[in-house]
Design an enzyme around this catalytic site. Sequence first.
Site, PDB file in Angstrom:
ATOM      1  N   LYS A  21       0.827  -1.218   0.000  1.00  0.00           N
ATOM      2  CA  LYS A  21       0.000   0.000   0.000  1.00  0.00           C
ATOM      3  C   LYS A  21       0.854   1.258   0.000  1.00  0.00           C
ATOM      4  CE  LYS A  21      -2.056  -1.400   3.747  1.00  0.00           C
ATOM      5  NZ  LYS A  21      -1.490  -2.776   3.786  1.00  0.00           N
ATOM      6  N   HIS A  46       5.097   0.531   6.059  1.00  0.00           N
ATOM      7  CA  HIS A  46       5.026   0.776   4.624  1.00  0.00           C
ATOM      8  C   HIS A  46       6.429   1.075   4.113  1.00  0.00           C
ATOM      9  CE1 HIS A  46       0.514   2.074   4.871  1.00  0.00           C
ATOM     10  NE2 HIS A  46       0.689   0.783   4.961  1.00  0.00           N
ATOM     11  N   GLN A 247      -2.432  -2.393   7.640  1.00  0.00           N
ATOM     12  CA  GLN A 247      -2.765  -3.825   7.679  1.00  0.00           C
ATOM     13  C   GLN A 247      -3.633  -4.214   6.468  1.00  0.00           C
ATOM     14  OE1 GLN A 247      -3.518  -2.141  10.945  1.00  0.00           O
ATOM     15  NE2 GLN A 247      -1.454  -2.552  11.621  1.00  0.00           N
TER      16      GLN A 247
END
Length: 457
Positions: A21, A46, A247
């Site tokens: 992401k 991330h 998540q």
Amino acid sequence: MKPTTGRNVVVVGTQWGDEGKGKLVDWLTESAQGVVRFQGGHNAGHTLVINGVKTALHLIPSGIMRPGVTCYIGNGVVLSPAKLLEEIEGLEKAGVKVRDRLRVSEACPLILPIHAVLDVAREAARESGGSEKIGTTGRGIGPAYEDKIARRALRAQDLKHPERFAEKLRELIRLYNFVLTGLLGSATLPFNDTLKPYLNNGELQFEPIYAEAMQQAEQIKPMLADVSRELNEAHAHGANLLFEGAQGTLLDVDHGTYPFVTSSNTVAGNAAAGSGVGPGMLHYVLGITKAYCTRVGGGPFPTELDWETPGTPGYHMSTVGAEKGVTTGRSRRCGWFDAALLKRSAQVNGLSGLCITKLDVLDGLSELQLCTGYQLDGEHIDILPLSAEDIARCQPVYETMPGWSDSTVGVTRYDALPINARLYLQRIEHVTGVPVHVISTSPDRDHTIMVRHPFLA
């Protein structure tokens, strides 16, 4: 004249997290003026690769790597002051301006050392008692959310009021010490060196925790804001906003593989509640999914492969995909793509489109398996069950597809992909019912194929 409002996009993980992401948020931020983190804590990680330089973020939205973009930490995030400042300092050393672009909701519940102590003690007690560990990161995320729901949390706004902070902290410490010593036997537990300064014979000590929090408060207070108000004002003045989840959907506390889940709602709908905007402000939901599946920690995983034996497809995914957790360093379990799982994610998130990441990791595999459903108690089902116990009993039903030998690394045009890679993507679209709008072909920001841009109506 009424100002033109912006277009807003929500980015969520559709598997068990670690879908990539961060890269997509960073990449899409080119079209946004604000990036919002709306849930989770520093248990998320991330990784961004920009011009070959790797940056790991845990709390601060990925948009911070784009100059001029305002970043917001919403009320749905549980905030560790220590980790926030540590991350800010690391970015500043790399030449990234943070403090004048970061806005932190005053309503964020705080993660303090007391929460990490309880988290670690509980996992140790589960293990010693013969129960299966949940697989938490030990960073206090769950206990902090418990305090929020129990209406006893210390919140970011309390940092502005030392006496109020001290009173609430003393009450929490009394409660936690009762649990630690009376139920968990904390005096005999092996706490790490990071937590030991806050303990004496297994009991939490007020003074070091309070003193540290007050020092942190002086740096954090200038960044505190009414994030809900600022987001609504930015939207009304035409700003495009990007909402960044942490998540993945199957770790959602309501919709995931409970109890092997995180402690927050990771689905797209929580972008509204976790930041203080109305659901009508969320215009497009982009679901991020790997071209295969991974999972960190315990819990059911229907398509899991042997990912530790050299020469196996699972080992290929693990090594070529560098499948280690950003936050914990734990190895990720690897398996084939699960379309039945993705159907559940599409249902609970209302996905507008998919972004397939790590397609390049499958380069060189002669044959691929695609899970289209399961056999459970003699019946065929085509969507992931709600019960973790049922999921654990599912036998995946696979379709075999040919792989490809040509490299997809760095490909930026759809028609330049190997034909078998395109057929694989098209089959994912067909089985899940969600169009593939973006494809990532390496961790680098620019190695991305755009089929349809989420910020375009």
